[in-house]
Design an enzyme around this catalytic site. Structure first.
Site, PDB file in Angstrom:
ATOM      1  N   CYS A 223      -1.209   9.579   1.211  1.00  0.00           N
ATOM      2  CA  CYS A 223      -0.579   8.286   1.454  1.00  0.00           C
ATOM      3  C   CYS A 223       0.623   8.021   0.553  1.00  0.00           C
ATOM      4  O   CYS A 223       1.279   6.989   0.675  1.00  0.00           O
ATOM      5  CB  CYS A 223      -1.608   7.169   1.303  1.00  0.00           C
ATOM      6  SG  CYS A 223      -3.055   7.460   2.337  1.00  0.00           S
TER       7      CYS A 223
ATOM      8  N   HIS B 234       0.721  -1.143  -2.872  1.00  0.00           N
ATOM      9  CA  HIS B 234       0.028  -0.233  -1.954  1.00  0.00           C
ATOM     10  C   HIS B 234      -1.004  -1.033  -1.161  1.00  0.00           C
ATOM     11  O   HIS B 234      -1.098  -0.883   0.056  1.00  0.00           O
ATOM     12  CB  HIS B 234      -0.628   0.892  -2.749  1.00  0.00           C
ATOM     13  CG  HIS B 234      -1.147   2.004  -1.912  1.00  0.00           C
ATOM     14  ND1 HIS B 234      -0.370   2.685  -1.001  1.00  0.00           N
ATOM     15  CD2 HIS B 234      -2.388   2.574  -1.838  1.00  0.00           C
ATOM     16  CE1 HIS B 234      -1.087   3.617  -0.399  1.00  0.00           C
ATOM     17  NE2 HIS B 234      -2.326   3.571  -0.889  1.00  0.00           N
TER      18      HIS B 234
ATOM     19  N   GLU C  47      -5.113  -1.497  -8.593  1.00  0.00           N
ATOM     20  CA  GLU C  47      -3.660  -1.669  -8.565  1.00  0.00           C
ATOM     21  C   GLU C  47      -3.264  -2.955  -9.279  1.00  0.00           C
ATOM     22  O   GLU C  47      -2.255  -3.001  -9.995  1.00  0.00           O
ATOM     23  CB  GLU C  47      -3.140  -1.666  -7.130  1.00  0.00           C
ATOM     24  CG  GLU C  47      -1.615  -1.699  -7.062  1.00  0.00           C
ATOM     25  CD  GLU C  47      -1.050  -1.551  -5.663  1.00  0.00           C
ATOM     26  OE1 GLU C  47       0.171  -1.315  -5.538  1.00  0.00           O
ATOM     27  OE2 GLU C  47      -1.825  -1.672  -4.680  1.00  0.00           O
TER      28      GLU C  47
ATOM     29  N   LYS D  10       0.685  -4.141   4.336  1.00  0.00           N
ATOM     30  CA  LYS D  10      -0.336  -3.456   5.138  1.00  0.00           C
ATOM     31  C   LYS D  10      -1.261  -4.457   5.820  1.00  0.00           C
ATOM     32  O   LYS D  10      -1.950  -4.106   6.781  1.00  0.00           O
ATOM     33  CB  LYS D  10      -1.147  -2.500   4.276  1.00  0.00           C
ATOM     34  CG  LYS D  10      -0.400  -1.244   3.852  1.00  0.00           C
ATOM     35  CD  LYS D  10      -1.312  -0.308   3.075  1.00  0.00           C
ATOM     36  CE  LYS D  10      -0.590   0.970   2.649  1.00  0.00           C
ATOM     37  NZ  LYS D  10       0.407   0.731   1.582  1.00  0.00           N
TER      38      LYS D  10
ATOM     39  N   HIS E  67      -2.360   0.733   7.645  1.00  0.00           N
ATOM     40  CA  HIS E  67      -2.012   1.770   6.675  1.00  0.00           C
ATOM     41  C   HIS E  67      -1.518   3.003   7.426  1.00  0.00           C
ATOM     42  O   HIS E  67      -2.295   3.679   8.109  1.00  0.00           O
ATOM     43  CB  HIS E  67      -3.228   2.104   5.827  1.00  0.00           C
ATOM     44  CG  HIS E  67      -2.944   2.997   4.662  1.00  0.00           C
ATOM     45  ND1 HIS E  67      -1.704   3.541   4.415  1.00  0.00           N
ATOM     46  CD2 HIS E  67      -3.754   3.444   3.663  1.00  0.00           C
ATOM     47  CE1 HIS E  67      -1.758   4.289   3.332  1.00  0.00           C
ATOM     48  NE2 HIS E  67      -2.996   4.240   2.852  1.00  0.00           N
TER      49      HIS E  67
ATOM     50  N   PHE F 215      -4.809  10.223  -1.678  1.00  0.00           N
ATOM     51  CA  PHE F 215      -5.985  11.015  -2.019  1.00  0.00           C
ATOM     52  C   PHE F 215      -5.543  12.222  -2.848  1.00  0.00           C
ATOM     53  O   PHE F 215      -4.473  12.805  -2.618  1.00  0.00           O
ATOM     54  CB  PHE F 215      -6.694  11.506  -0.751  1.00  0.00           C
ATOM     55  CG  PHE F 215      -7.519  10.449  -0.053  1.00  0.00           C
ATOM     56  CD1 PHE F 215      -7.734   9.209  -0.605  1.00  0.00           C
ATOM     57  CD2 PHE F 215      -8.094  10.729   1.179  1.00  0.00           C
ATOM     58  CE1 PHE F 215      -8.505   8.254   0.039  1.00  0.00           C
ATOM     59  CE2 PHE F 215      -8.866   9.795   1.834  1.00  0.00           C
ATOM     60  CZ  PHE F 215      -9.075   8.551   1.268  1.00  0.00           C
TER      61      PHE F 215
END
Length: 416
Positions: A168, A308, A319, A340, A345, A404
């Site tokens: 991502c 994010h 975050e 998002k 996403h 990831f």
């Protein structure tokens, strides 16, 4: 002000987007400022047996309207999205063959997943009909660098060309690495961003088995709720976001319209876990600090952070902590939002569309909201621009993306 010469300063001159909220930048941006939700029940396959049955699809989409139908048949849906977004961005930039040396223009468009639909379709043909039924275009269609290759062929761009794959964080890494190429004087112009089309049966089954996605199937409009109490997972989106980057010297020499400067970038690793972010936010904090240093701006200069903000229990909390680590007392005075909440996403394309959102924030003086934020998580206690867009004359914008593998990317845009 930057101490770099104009030949190494990097500016944004073109934007292109394909998304369910809008297949042009203007339509997409208007939808975000209106707080429109782009998430609904999936229509591309029967998801009735899946724990998550919702997503942000690109509907009413006909790639034949934008590409040679022969190339459409030969390529995957993710490539269609990226190619069209790149075509938009290049047209928006005003570049023409006589205005750029083909040896000095490159393309870096990444995809976190690549041609998943191609993989699934061709594997089914193999299982049902044997190896002779597999298309000779299978490998070119599914590999994650093919969008960059097709765009280069269309533009005659012979400069640096490859794909980036970092889950991502992909598109933000692609943009940052493209910026570095211009700074190194490997190119004068770079077309960069990300594309993704992973709303497919196998991809959904895989993410569902991880329990990573929201299961609020009966309420798609409010299922994605970053920073809110009770958030239960991310919602898949698809599409592409691509930007044209140029050296400031090159853009000024041709009289280009300049949106803003791409002034900073950093990439780090959590070195912690394959899927869970570092609970202390150390890797992301370092990425943000290094990106700000790369941009030669202080934390006190930042006006807005495009987070994010995935709507997962861990990401949003960690975050928030990372932002506090970097900005200290100023964190509570920053505008922070997760778009998002409206876009879903887009995995490897997330940083592409979110960079476009960052650029439009500077250009328009408006911040897109975090929708569905009616009951904030007490551990997420910053100003997330809840539910309604806000006027803000932002001059410096920071955008974060995490992937990831513990991969972090942060990028900084600022007004010229």
């Amino acid at each position: 002000m930057s101490s770099l010469p104009d030949s190494q300063r990097v500016v944004v001159t073109g934007l292109g987007v394909v998304h369910g909220l809008g297949q042009t930048v203007d339509a997409f941006w208007a939808a975000l400022l209106a707080g429109r939700n782009g998430i609904d029940r999936i229509t591309q396959f029967d998801a009735s047996l899946y724990s998550s049955q919702i997503g942000a699809e690109v509907r009413n989409w006909n790639p034949d309207d934008h590409m040679d139908p022969k190339e459409v048949r030969r390529n995957d849906r993710y490539t269609h999205f990226g190619f069209v977004a790149a075509k938009q961005a290049y047209a928006d930039s005003g570049l023409t063959p006589e205005r750029v040396d083909p040896d000095r223009i490159g393309v870096v468009i990444g995809s976190g997943i690549g041609g998943m639909a191609t993989f699934e379709t061709q594997h089914k043909r193999l299982m049902e009909g044997g190896p002779r039924k597999v298309s000779p275009f299978t490998i070119p269609a599914l590999i994650g660098n093919m969008c960059s290759g097709l765009v280069a062929i269309a533009l005659g761009a012979r400069g640096p060309n490859f794909g980036v794959v970092s889950a991502c964080a992909t598109a933000t890494h692609a943009l940052g690495e493209a910026m570095q190429m211009i700074r190194r004087r490997d190119a004068d112009v770079m077309v960069a961003g990300g594309a993704e089309a992973a709303i497919t049966p196998f991809a959904y089954a895989s993410f569902c088995s991880m329990k990573a996605m929201s299961t609020r199937n009966d309420d798609p409009a409010t299922a994605c709720r970053p920073f809110a109490l009770g958030r239960d997972g991310f919602i898949m989106g698809e599409g592409a976001g691509v930007l044209v980057l140029e050296s400031l010297a090159h853009a000024r020499a041709r009289g280009a319209r300049i949106y803003c400067e791409l002034s900073g970038y950093a990439a780090t690793a959590d070195a912690f876990h394959i899927t869970q972010p570092d609970p202390e936010g150390k890797g992301l904090s370092m990425a943000m600090r290094r990106a700000l240093a790369s941009a030669a701006v202080a934390p006190t200069d930042v006006d807005y952070v495009n987070a994010h903000g995935t709507s997962t229990p861990y990401n949003d909390k960690f975050e928030t902590l990372a932002i506090k680590r970097v900005f200290g007392d100023r964190a509570r005075r920053l505008a922070v939002s997760s778009t998002k909440s409206m876009t879903g996403h887009l995995l490897g394309a997330a940083g592409g569309i979110e960079s476009i959102i960052s650029v439009k924030t500077i250009q328009s003086g408006m911040v897109a909201p975090t929708i569905n934020l009616h009951e904030p998580d007490p551990e997420c206690d910053l100003d997330y621009v809840p539910n309604q867009a806000r006027a803000l004359p932002a001059r410096v914008v920071l955008s974060n993306n995490l992937g990831f593998g513990g991969q972090n990317a942060a990028i900084v845009f600022r007004a010229l």
